[in-house]
Design a protein around this motif. Structure first.
Motif, PDB file in Angstrom:
ATOM      1  N   PRO A  56       1.077  -1.339   0.121  1.00 60.23           N
ATOM      2  CA  PRO A  56       0.414  -0.081   0.292  1.00 60.23           C
ATOM      3  C   PRO A  56       1.085   1.415   0.120  1.00 60.23           C
ATOM      4  CG  PRO A  56      -0.012  -1.016   2.528  1.00 60.23           C
ATOM      5  CD  PRO A  56       0.955  -1.936   1.115  1.00 60.23           C
ATOM      6  N   GLU A  57       0.334   2.444  -0.247  1.00 59.14           N
ATOM      7  CA  GLU A  57       0.587   3.582  -0.074  1.00 59.14           C
ATOM      8  C   GLU A  57       1.943   3.452   1.759  1.00 59.14           C
ATOM      9  OE1 GLU A  57      -0.612   8.298  -0.025  1.00 59.14           O
ATOM     10  OE2 GLU A  57      -1.864   6.244   0.843  1.00 59.14           O
ATOM     11  N   LEU A  58       1.372   3.194   2.017  1.00 56.88           N
ATOM     12  CA  LEU A  58       2.100   3.524   3.677  1.00 56.88           C
ATOM     13  C   LEU A  58       2.041   2.353   4.091  1.00 56.88           C
ATOM     14  CD1 LEU A  58       1.748   5.785   6.504  1.00 56.88           C
ATOM     15  CD2 LEU A  58       0.065   5.515   3.730  1.00 56.88           C
ATOM     16  N   PHE A  59       2.429   2.375   5.320  1.00 56.68           N
ATOM     17  CA  PHE A  59       1.698   0.931   6.741  1.00 56.68           C
ATOM     18  C   PHE A  59       2.365   1.485   7.982  1.00 56.68           C
ATOM     19  CE2 PHE A  59       4.645  -1.300   4.311  1.00 56.68           C
ATOM     20  CZ  PHE A  59       5.876  -1.594   5.095  1.00 56.68           C
ATOM     21  N   CYS A  60       1.605   0.846   8.741  1.00 56.45           N
ATOM     22  CA  CYS A  60       2.471   1.596  10.157  1.00 56.45           C
ATOM     23  C   CYS A  60       4.332   1.076  10.511  1.00 56.45           C
ATOM     24  CB  CYS A  60       1.711   1.000  11.339  1.00 56.45           C
ATOM     25  SG  CYS A  60       0.291   1.835  11.229  1.00 56.45           S
ATOM     26  N   GLY A  61       4.983   2.107  11.117  1.00 56.52           N
ATOM     27  CA  GLY A  61       6.480   1.218  11.393  1.00 56.52           C
ATOM     28  C   GLY A  61       6.629   0.320  12.628  1.00 56.52           C
TER      29      GLY A  61
ATOM     30  N   TYR B  44      -1.936   1.089   7.794  1.00 62.80           N
ATOM     31  CA  TYR B  44      -2.393   2.509   7.627  1.00 62.80           C
ATOM     32  C   TYR B  44      -3.598   2.397   7.442  1.00 62.80           C
ATOM     33  CZ  TYR B  44      -2.307   7.620   8.460  1.00 62.80           C
ATOM     34  OH  TYR B  44      -2.345   8.603   8.901  1.00 62.80           O
ATOM     35  N   PRO B  45      -5.132   3.182   8.591  1.00 60.65           N
ATOM     36  CA  PRO B  45      -6.608   2.629   8.169  1.00 60.65           C
ATOM     37  C   PRO B  45      -6.702   3.081   6.177  1.00 60.65           C
ATOM     38  CG  PRO B  45      -6.278   4.183  10.031  1.00 60.65           C
ATOM     39  CD  PRO B  45      -4.498   3.208   9.681  1.00 60.65           C
ATOM     40  N   VAL B  46      -6.024   4.589   5.975  1.00 63.56           N
ATOM     41  CA  VAL B  46      -6.868   5.384   4.757  1.00 63.56           C
ATOM     42  C   VAL B  46      -5.347   5.799   3.925  1.00 63.56           C
ATOM     43  CG1 VAL B  46      -8.451   6.976   5.945  1.00 63.56           C
ATOM     44  CG2 VAL B  46      -5.825   8.005   5.956  1.00 63.56           C
ATOM     45  N   ALA B  47      -4.968   4.029   3.896  1.00 62.96           N
ATOM     46  CA  ALA B  47      -3.522   4.355   2.176  1.00 62.96           C
ATOM     47  C   ALA B  47      -4.369   4.470   2.036  1.00 62.96           C
ATOM     48  CB  ALA B  47      -2.384   3.268   3.140  1.00 62.96           C
ATOM     49  N   CYS B  48      -3.695   4.657   0.667  1.00 60.61           N
ATOM     50  CA  CYS B  48      -4.464   4.544  -0.936  1.00 60.61           C
ATOM     51  C   CYS B  48      -3.617   2.772  -1.894  1.00 60.61           C
ATOM     52  CB  CYS B  48      -3.887   5.334  -1.731  1.00 60.61           C
ATOM     53  SG  CYS B  48      -4.730   7.119  -2.194  1.00 60.61           S
TER      54      CYS B  48
END
Length: 715
Positions: free
Chosen positions: A606-611, A622-626
């Protein structure tokens, strides 16, 4: 995932996991094009026979499939319909601005099934910014739905005086269609389903947005649904055949690369110059400067035609004047374009908006990289006015105080405060948590400028533009010398993320300095230290490099930019490590991202995820990642380039290779690698005896010499 997305060109459907759209959902589901929601309610339900979801998939991006089956139906002690007797399948796809859905009921049981199917429909024509709650403007006039025997049409005249409509066509007439919710103008179409044992019945729906300005041109249902699907699948096959072909001894690795090829294709939109990558769905399915450029750089190894289309498309929108409302100056490359009601009424400045500090130097980097991959110098001549405009913008407007550093400062009242890739309001922080004050000179942007000027100097010299080449090269070297002194915190033994308005270092440990590895602006010992910290325990989670070190005061693993992991960020850092000959560190990053990809649906980063740390379990979304998102999809191909150590130089008539395979991949075959005037095919294999990596050229029709290297590209 809790949602499903399918997209083709400018039209996309964002629905719940069960396939429906409802205004009751806070997620902003809908059918969208041109930044407008053309379908805000689309729910299919049944009476008398209840169904539940068995399967939901949208892995092919351009089409989705949903399968349901029925629960038991009883009347007192009597069986009316046994459980799991009827299979209900919904297949959907998008082609030429039309959304198609085929609904099939298949009675596999022994009892007769009879029930009603309800199709609830509504269109609120909300602007995307309003759907997401970012901005609200004046609304126009919503008309009563036009209900015909086999059609329902919703119409809206916006405050921008643009007439928009959504037309729904059924292949067979419903028993009735009527408004069931006056406030939301929900129309319910009712179909009677009679299904003897062993029989099937099929319903077909076609839905098309219409805009009076002609930007959506295709007539409703121009083809049968099967003709449309066949042509759509053929276009995807053509796309796959035009891209690099990858095969390894690790099936999951191959799936990761193939997923990227598929995801990039769904994010491509033709704005007049060929396929151009929009930033991502569902929020950013529009042209971007920085995001689209980086995705084009990442996918040069996949298909260099994306880079050409991206350059030509962005060249249509250079800044032409000083306009504080849009953060625009002459020569600047855009940040974002929006097309909806709020943009048309100037409620938001995105027509286009220019509030990005990095798109302009990155545009120049992409141009030079594209020429090195393809040898296509004609595009430089074609875009020379835009190239010179971008260079002048860097000297005149980017570097306002003439201190060699390009800085940003928000001027638009509805613009972006932080104008680098970490563009959230809290992303540039001092070690004590204070926000840095603008003008701000980001570390990665200075690297982009250095890289752009270095590359353009070589290109201009090759083209006989000697004086221009000399000027750019001289500036780049002066910038590099000054940068190596100013962008280093002795107390951290690491570079700051930026210099603030007082020219003081913003001394938090972040991932931004890793981009300067990609640009090659560090001394060798500085590069080694940066790579050491980025792959150390405070920055590397096991799945990737965090945006901020876990030791910093503002760190939060669930923060958008202060502790999360962004795949594209990691990919550019890994490529930079490779350029400096830091192979082990580059492979550490690649292995982490590959490990993360295996945990996400469809192997899609995804666009990003938690670290959060690897030891705490699977990567936390991450809840609203594209997703899919362009530069996340571009991560796998550029990491493939990093593994191969592949750096073509058509100007030198050489292809440099320095392959190092990651753990779990011992054999890698690459075909249809498009460079210069032909293709390259290679096989890379790791010996089981001594671990040595051997590279064999299987085919080379490029006209360039292949050079196997040891060491680094940056010299």
């Amino acid at each position: 995932m809790e949602h499903r997305i399918i997209k083709e060109d400018n039209l996309f459907l964002f629905s719940s996991h069960s396939g429906d759209i409802s205004q009751e959902h806070a997620q902003g589901y809908g059918l969208f094009t041109k930044d407008t929601r053309f379908l805000s309610e689309y729910r299919i339900s049944t009476t008398d026979v209840p169904f539940y979801l068995l399967h939901s998939a949208a892995d092919q991006n351009y089409k989705g499939k949903l399968i349901y089956t029925n629960r038991e139906v009883r009347h007192g002690d009597a069986h009316i319909l046994r459980a799991d007797s009827v299979l209900w399948t919904r297949q959907r796809w998008i082609y030429q601005d039309v959304f198609y859905e085929t609904i099939e009921f298949d009675n596999r049981g022994v009892e007769h099934a009879e029930f009603e199917m309800h199709v609830d429909l509504a269109a609120d024509f909300l602007d995307m910014f309003a759907v997401r709650g970012y901005e609200h403007g004046n609304r126009g006039e919503m008309r009563q739905p036009d209900i015909q025997p086999r059609e329902v049409t919703f119409r809206y005249t916006g405050s921008d005086q643009v007439k928009r409509a959504t037309k729904i066509v059924f292949d067979q007439a419903p028993v009735q269609s009527k408004i069931v919710d006056e406030d939301r103008m929900v129309v319910r179409s009712v179909f009677h389903v009679r299904l003897p044992a062993g029989q099937t019945c099929v319903f077909r729906i076609a839905i098309q947005p219409e805009i009076e300005d002609g930007s959506v041109k295709q007539a409703i249902a121009p083809k049968t649904d099967q003709e449309a699907l066949a042509e759509l699948e053929s276009s995807y096959e053509t796309w796959r055949n035009s891209c690099v072909q990858v095969e390894s001894d690790n099936e999951q690795f191959d799936e990761w690369i193939h997923r990227s090829i598929q995801d990039i294709r769904v994010l491509l939109t033709d704005l007049g110059h060929g396929w151009f990558p929009v930033a991502g769905t569902p929020i950013y399915a529009v042209p971007f400067g920085r995001d689209s450029i980086i995705a084009a750089i990442q996918t040069l190894i996949m298909n260099p035609s994306i880079a050409r289309s991206t350059l030509l498309t962005l060249a249509d929108y250079p800044g032409t004047k000083i306009d504080p409302w849009r953060d625009e100056q002459p020569g600047k490359i855009l940040h974002e374009i929006r097309y909806g009601e709020l943009a048309n009424t100037n409620t938001i400045p995105h027509t286009p908006y220019y509030g990005t500090i990095d798109a302009t130097p990155l545009f120049l980097v992409l141009l030079a990289e594209y020429v090195e991959w393809t040898g296509d110098q004609s595009i430089v001549t074609q875009l020379l006015p835009q190239v010179e405009g971008a260079i002048n913008w860097i000297f005149q407007y980017g570097d306002r105080d003439q201190d060699f550093y390009v800085e940003y400062y928000q001027e638009s009242s509805k613009g972006i405060a932080n104008q680098g890739w970490k563009d959230s309001g809290d992303s540039v922080r001092h070690a004590d948590g204070r926000f840095a004050e603008a003008p701000i000179a980001l570390i990665e942007v200075q690297g982009y400028v250095y890289d752009a000027f270095q590359k353009l100097a070589v290109l201009f010299e090759h083209m006989g533009r000697i004086e221009q080449a000399r000027k750019l090269s001289q500036f780049a070297q002066q910038l590099r010398q000054k940068f190596q002194q100013d962008f280093w915190c002795d107390s951290l033994d690491f570079p700051p993320v930026a210099l603030d308005k007082e020219k003081q270092p913003v001394g938090t440990v972040t991932s931004n300095p890793g981009h300067a590895l990609w640009s090659g602006i560090y001394r060798e010992e500085q590069a080694k230290r940066v790579a050491e910290v980025l792959t150390g325990p405070l920055m590397f989670s096991g799945y990737g490099i965090r945006t901020m070190a876990s030791s910093e005061v503002p760190y939060n693993p669930a923060s958008y930019h202060n502790g999360s992991v962004w795949p594209h960020d990691n990919s550019l850092i890994a490529l930079g490590m490779k350029k400096y000959g830091l192979h082990a560190q580059a492979n550490t990053v690649i292995e982490g991202l590959f490990r993360a990809a295996k945990s996400f649906e469809y192997r899609r980063l995804p666009e990003l995820f938690c670290g959060f740390d690897f030891e705490q379990g699977d990567p936390v979304p991450y809840p609203v990642a594209c997703s899919p998102q362009a530069w996340a999809a571009g991560t796998a191909p550029v990491l493939l380039q990093t593994m191969l150590g592949l750096f073509p130089s058509c100007l030198q008539r050489k292809i440099y290779l320095n392959p190092q395979l990651i753990k779990g991949v011992n054999n890698l075959r690459i075909r249809n690698l498009r460079i210069h005037n032909g293709t390259l095919a290679i096989n890379v294999e790791r010996s089981t005896a001594d671990g040595a990596v051997k590279c064999v050229v299987l085919e080379n029709t490029t006209g360039l010499d292949v050079v196997l290297m040891n060491g680094c590209i940056h010299r």
